[in-house]
Design an enzyme around this catalytic site. Structure first.
Site, short mmCIF file in Angstrom:
data_model
loop_
_atom_site.label_atom_id
_atom_site.label_comp_id
_atom_site.label_asym_id
_atom_site.label_seq_id
_atom_site.Cartn_x
_atom_site.Cartn_y
_atom_site.Cartn_z
N PRO A 17 0.80 -1.22 0.00
CA PRO A 17 0.00 0.00 0.00
C PRO A 17 0.83 1.27 0.00
O PRO A 17 1.86 1.37 0.66
CB PRO A 17 -0.82 -0.11 1.29
CG PRO A 17 -0.13 -1.11 2.13
CD PRO A 17 0.54 -2.06 1.17
N ASN A 18 0.34 2.21 -0.77
CA ASN A 18 0.88 3.57 -0.90
C ASN A 18 2.17 3.66 -1.69
O ASN A 18 2.65 4.75 -1.97
CB ASN A 18 1.06 4.23 0.49
CG ASN A 18 -0.24 4.29 1.26
OD1 ASN A 18 -1.22 4.81 0.72
ND2 ASN A 18 -0.29 3.73 2.46
N ARG A 25 5.30 10.92 -2.66
CA ARG A 25 5.03 10.69 -1.23
C ARG A 25 6.32 10.84 -0.42
O ARG A 25 7.28 10.10 -0.63
CB ARG A 25 4.49 9.26 -1.07
CG ARG A 25 4.32 8.79 0.34
CD ARG A 25 4.04 7.30 0.38
NE ARG A 25 3.88 6.85 1.75
CZ ARG A 25 4.08 5.61 2.15
NH1 ARG A 25 4.42 4.67 1.28
NH2 ARG A 25 3.93 5.29 3.42
N TYR A 30 11.41 8.39 1.08
CA TYR A 30 11.26 7.39 0.02
C TYR A 30 11.92 7.78 -1.30
O TYR A 30 11.74 7.08 -2.29
CB TYR A 30 9.77 7.10 -0.20
CG TYR A 30 9.07 6.64 1.07
CD1 TYR A 30 9.54 5.54 1.77
CD2 TYR A 30 7.96 7.31 1.57
CE1 TYR A 30 8.92 5.11 2.94
CE2 TYR A 30 7.33 6.90 2.73
CZ TYR A 30 7.82 5.80 3.41
OH TYR A 30 7.21 5.38 4.57
N ASN A 80 8.06 -5.50 -0.80
CA ASN A 80 7.94 -4.36 0.13
C ASN A 80 6.48 -4.34 0.58
O ASN A 80 5.60 -3.88 -0.15
CB ASN A 80 8.32 -3.04 -0.53
CG ASN A 80 8.31 -1.90 0.48
OD1 ASN A 80 7.72 -2.03 1.55
ND2 ASN A 80 8.93 -0.78 0.14
N ALA A 83 3.14 -0.68 5.00
CA ALA A 83 2.68 -0.75 6.39
C ALA A 83 2.18 -2.13 6.79
O ALA A 83 2.15 -2.47 7.98
CB ALA A 83 1.59 0.29 6.62
N GLU A 104 12.41 -9.31 2.11
CA GLU A 104 11.61 -8.12 2.45
C GLU A 104 12.47 -6.86 2.31
O GLU A 104 13.61 -6.82 2.77
CB GLU A 104 11.10 -8.25 3.88
CG GLU A 104 10.29 -7.05 4.35
CD GLU A 104 9.52 -7.34 5.63
OE1 GLU A 104 9.11 -8.51 5.84
OE2 GLU A 104 9.32 -6.41 6.42
N HIS A 106 12.51 -2.56 2.69
CA HIS A 106 11.93 -1.26 3.04
C HIS A 106 12.88 -0.18 2.54
O HIS A 106 14.09 -0.26 2.78
CB HIS A 106 11.74 -1.14 4.55
CG HIS A 106 10.72 -2.10 5.07
ND1 HIS A 106 9.36 -1.88 4.95
CD2 HIS A 106 10.85 -3.31 5.65
CE1 HIS A 106 8.71 -2.91 5.45
NE2 HIS A 106 9.59 -3.80 5.88
N ARG A 113 12.80 5.24 12.62
CA ARG A 113 11.55 6.00 12.55
C ARG A 113 10.66 5.66 13.75
O ARG A 113 11.13 5.19 14.77
CB ARG A 113 10.88 5.71 11.20
CG ARG A 113 11.78 6.11 10.01
CD ARG A 113 11.13 5.83 8.68
NE ARG A 113 9.91 6.63 8.51
CZ ARG A 113 9.02 6.41 7.53
NH1 ARG A 113 9.21 5.43 6.66
NH2 ARG A 113 7.95 7.17 7.45
C1 DQA Z 1 8.05 1.29 3.94
C2 DQA Z 1 8.10 1.53 5.45
C3 DQA Z 1 6.72 1.34 6.07
O1 DQA Z 1 6.77 1.61 7.46
C4 DQA Z 1 5.74 2.30 5.44
O2 DQA Z 1 4.44 2.09 5.97
C5 DQA Z 1 5.73 2.24 3.95
C6 DQA Z 1 7.01 2.16 3.27
C7 DQA Z 1 9.42 1.57 3.28
O3 DQA Z 1 9.60 1.15 2.14
O4 DQA Z 1 10.29 2.21 3.89
O5 DQA Z 1 4.70 2.32 3.32
O6 DQA Z 1 7.74 -0.07 3.70
#
Ligand code: DQA
Length: 159
Positions: A17-18, A25, A30, A80, A83, A104, A106, A113
């Protein structure tokens, strides 16, 4: 007569998501690269390494679970979870169930954070975990997933 299984040469690059909003964003965390940039870079690296990369992104937990199921028989998953890493037991169980090596990724250093980002429920069922390397983390993830496959099946890992 059945030919070679094309899934055997494929890696799934899956973003949660996102992450479709990459580029606009929170660029401080990011970077300014877009999801299309990420997918292009990983696909190109895949070509160099001799694997075909299938890219997918979803904002929906169940759709991500189904993408993970679809990776059965593939070489690996670079994931990835966004959240969902922090609380999706369904995604965790899917990764565990498929028995396809998963790394995984990030983009940001989640450990630097908010404390709610320090826990990953998905990481314990992955082969490895990369955080804080920016979008280069996805390329590292592809290399790592291929290496973990080589090691798992007993070949000599390339350095
Ligand atoms: C993320 C880190 C997560 O905490 C966050 O909710 C994201 C992006 C990252 O790529 O750093 O959506 O996965």
């Amino acid at each position: 007569m059945s030919g070679p299984d094309p899934a055997r040469n494929r890696v799934l690059l899956l973003n949660g998501p996102n992450l479709n909003l990459l580029g606009e964003r929170d660029p401080e965390h990011y970077s300014s690269a877009t999801l299309a940039d990420v997918e292009r870079r990983v696909t190109e690296l895949g070509k160099e390494l001799g694997v075909s990369v299938t890219c997918a992104q979803s904002n929906h937990e169940g759709v991500l679970v189904e993408h993970v199921h679809g990776a059965r028989g593939m070489l690996g998953i670079v994931l990835n979870p966004g959240a969902f890493a922090h609380y999706s037991i369904a995604l965790r169980d899917a990764v565990e169930a498929v028995d396809t090596p998963c790394v995984e990724v990030h983009i940001s250093n989640v450990h630097a954070r908010e404390s709610f980002r320090h826990t990953s429920v998905t990481a314990p069922v992955t082969q490895g975990y990369i955080s804080g390397c920016g979008i280069t983390g996805y390329e590292l993830g592809l290399r790592a997933v291929l290496r973990s496959t080589t090691e798992r099946f007993g070949g000599a890992p390339s350095s």
